[in-house]
Design an enzyme around this catalytic site. Structure first.
Site, PDB file in Angstrom:
ATOM      1  N   GLU A  88     -11.220   1.143  -1.073  1.00  0.00           N
ATOM      2  CA  GLU A  88     -10.306   0.052  -0.734  1.00  0.00           C
ATOM      3  C   GLU A  88     -11.003  -1.145  -0.106  1.00  0.00           C
ATOM      4  OE1 GLU A  88      -7.335   0.839   2.299  1.00  0.00           O
ATOM      5  OE2 GLU A  88      -8.172   2.819   2.640  1.00  0.00           O
ATOM      6  N   HIS A 119      -7.256  10.327   5.767  1.00  0.00           N
ATOM      7  CA  HIS A 119      -8.498   9.659   6.155  1.00  0.00           C
ATOM      8  C   HIS A 119      -9.580  10.679   6.450  1.00  0.00           C
ATOM      9  CE1 HIS A 119      -6.108   5.785   7.041  1.00  0.00           C
ATOM     10  NE2 HIS A 119      -6.629   5.749   5.847  1.00  0.00           N
ATOM     11  N   HIS A 123     -12.171   6.253   2.025  1.00  0.00           N
ATOM     12  CA  HIS A 123     -12.152   7.551   2.720  1.00  0.00           C
ATOM     13  C   HIS A 123     -11.921   8.676   1.738  1.00  0.00           C
ATOM     14  CE1 HIS A 123      -7.786   7.056   2.197  1.00  0.00           C
ATOM     15  NE2 HIS A 123      -8.041   5.775   2.432  1.00  0.00           N
ATOM     16  N   GLU A 141      -6.875  -1.168  -3.962  1.00  0.00           N
ATOM     17  CA  GLU A 141      -7.234   0.239  -3.692  1.00  0.00           C
ATOM     18  C   GLU A 141      -6.848   1.160  -4.841  1.00  0.00           C
ATOM     19  OE1 GLU A 141      -5.279   2.014  -0.258  1.00  0.00           O
ATOM     20  OE2 GLU A 141      -6.843   3.539  -0.111  1.00  0.00           O
ATOM     21  N   ASP A 148       0.851  -1.193   0.000  1.00  0.00           N
ATOM     22  CA  ASP A 148       0.000   0.000   0.000  1.00  0.00           C
ATOM     23  C   ASP A 148       0.887   1.243   0.000  1.00  0.00           C
ATOM     24  OD1 ASP A 148      -1.977   1.937   0.421  1.00  0.00           O
ATOM     25  OD2 ASP A 148      -3.085   0.682   1.837  1.00  0.00           O
ATOM     26  N   ASP A 200      -3.412   7.126  -3.110  1.00  0.00           N
ATOM     27  CA  ASP A 200      -3.437   6.102  -2.063  1.00  0.00           C
ATOM     28  C   ASP A 200      -3.876   4.856  -2.808  1.00  0.00           C
ATOM     29  OD1 ASP A 200      -3.709   4.520   0.150  1.00  0.00           O
ATOM     30  OD2 ASP A 200      -5.321   5.692   1.081  1.00  0.00           O
TER      31      ASP A 200
HETATM   32 MN    MN Z   1      -3.913   2.688   1.174  1.00  0.00          MN
HETATM   33 MN    MN Z   2      -6.619   4.245   1.943  1.00  0.00          MN
END
Ligand code: MN
Ligand code: MN
Length: 298
Positions: free
Chosen positions: A189, A164, A156, A282, A84, A96
């Protein structure tokens, strides 16, 4: 959204996509986790951005939040690896993005479940899509493979020095009728689990972020705090600090900052069902007249 700001999000997204793809090529049996994390973070910098959080490399029953420690000796072998990566440009977190790499070859369907769930969610995303609808798509895709979505992890909103943000994007049908709005940047995600689909915090945290400001008296801690302040509230790793300060000073400072409640620490997130495995996929998305998957690798 201003054109200049959107450009920064898009640049961050593109770099995150490239860094993740590069990282995926590095994850091989015998390679060290520390090397892989540091190479990916260096790649992000070389492409003209900064990590928005430490590269997460999480194994098997761990969904997220492991990052290599200073001097980490762990190596890849036959794990189910969640990689990630987060990227920001001038604070704008446009990237992200995560992928699951199955070094065992035994979890093809589990990997596909989270990937299919992400694709299904991306198909319905536009201005006006409800959070419940997104969650429903994700849940259906994962359940159709015979697995459970992880219900207490979610996507998010992304923002300026914020990873977030609100709203959270559920991984199951919450029937929430809150709608996606024009100009939102969000991360989707899905996590698929062979267990019950609930994670809890377990183990020692090596990722932290500043959550407040209070006077700090200890000079050593203050010195380290100067470096932490430069992350502007975004998460950082122990190993980022031990590049400039001795490990015992870092450990002392982090303990003190935790006690003062200036710092929040993030332990690894582990499936509650013993022996269960988790996969993740994600992407980061800009929601507007045009929907742009910012982290899609060309
Ligand atoms: Mn992530
Ligand atoms: Mn994330």
């Amino acid at each position: 959204m201003e054109e200049e700001v959107l450009k920064k999000y898009l640049k961050a997204g593109k770099i995150a996509a490239e860094a993740l793809e590069y990282g995926r090529s590095l994850v091989r049996p015998g390679e060290s986790l520390l090397d892989v994390a540091e190479k990916i973070e260096a790649k992000i910098v070389s492409l003209g951005a900064l990590p928005a959080f430490p590269v997460n490399i999480s194994f098997n029953e761990t969904a997220a939040h492991y990052t290599p420690v200073p001097g980490d000796t762990l190596k890849f072998n036959d794990e189910l690896v969640k990689l990630d990566v987060g990227v920001h440009v001038d604070g704008f977190v446009g990237g992200d993005t995560a992928v699951t790499i199955d070094l065992s070859g035994k979890y093809t369907d589990l990997v596909k479940a989270s990937k299919d769930a992400l694709d299904a969610a991306l198909k319905v995303i536009q201005v006006g899509t409800t959070l419940g609808q997104i969650g429903k798509e994700i849940e259906q895709a994962i359940v159709s493979h015979g697995f459970q979505p992880v219900r207490n992890l979610s996507g998010h909103a992304l923002g300026e020095y914020m990873i977030h943000g609100s709203p959270s994007i559920p991984n199951y049908d919450t029937e929430d009728d809150t709608e996606l709005e024009d100009g939102m940047t969000i991360a989707i995600e899905p996590f698929a689990s062979t267990g019950v689909g609930l994670i809890h915090e377990k183990g020692i945290p090596y990722i932290h972020s500043m959550i407040g400001a209070k006077p700090v008296r200890n000079p050593g801690t203050r010195q380290i705090l100067t470096k932490i302040n430069a992350y502007n509230g975004l998460p950082f790793a122990n190993r980022w600090l031990t590049k400039d300060f001795p490990a015992f000073k870092v450990a002392f400072a982090l303990r003190e900052l935790n006690q003062l409640e200036i710092l929040h620490s993030y332990p690894p997130l582990v499936e509650r069902t013993p022996g269960a495995f988790i996969s993740q996929a994600e992407h980061s998305v800009y929601v507007g007249d045009k929907v742009i998957v910012m982290t899609r690798f060309p």
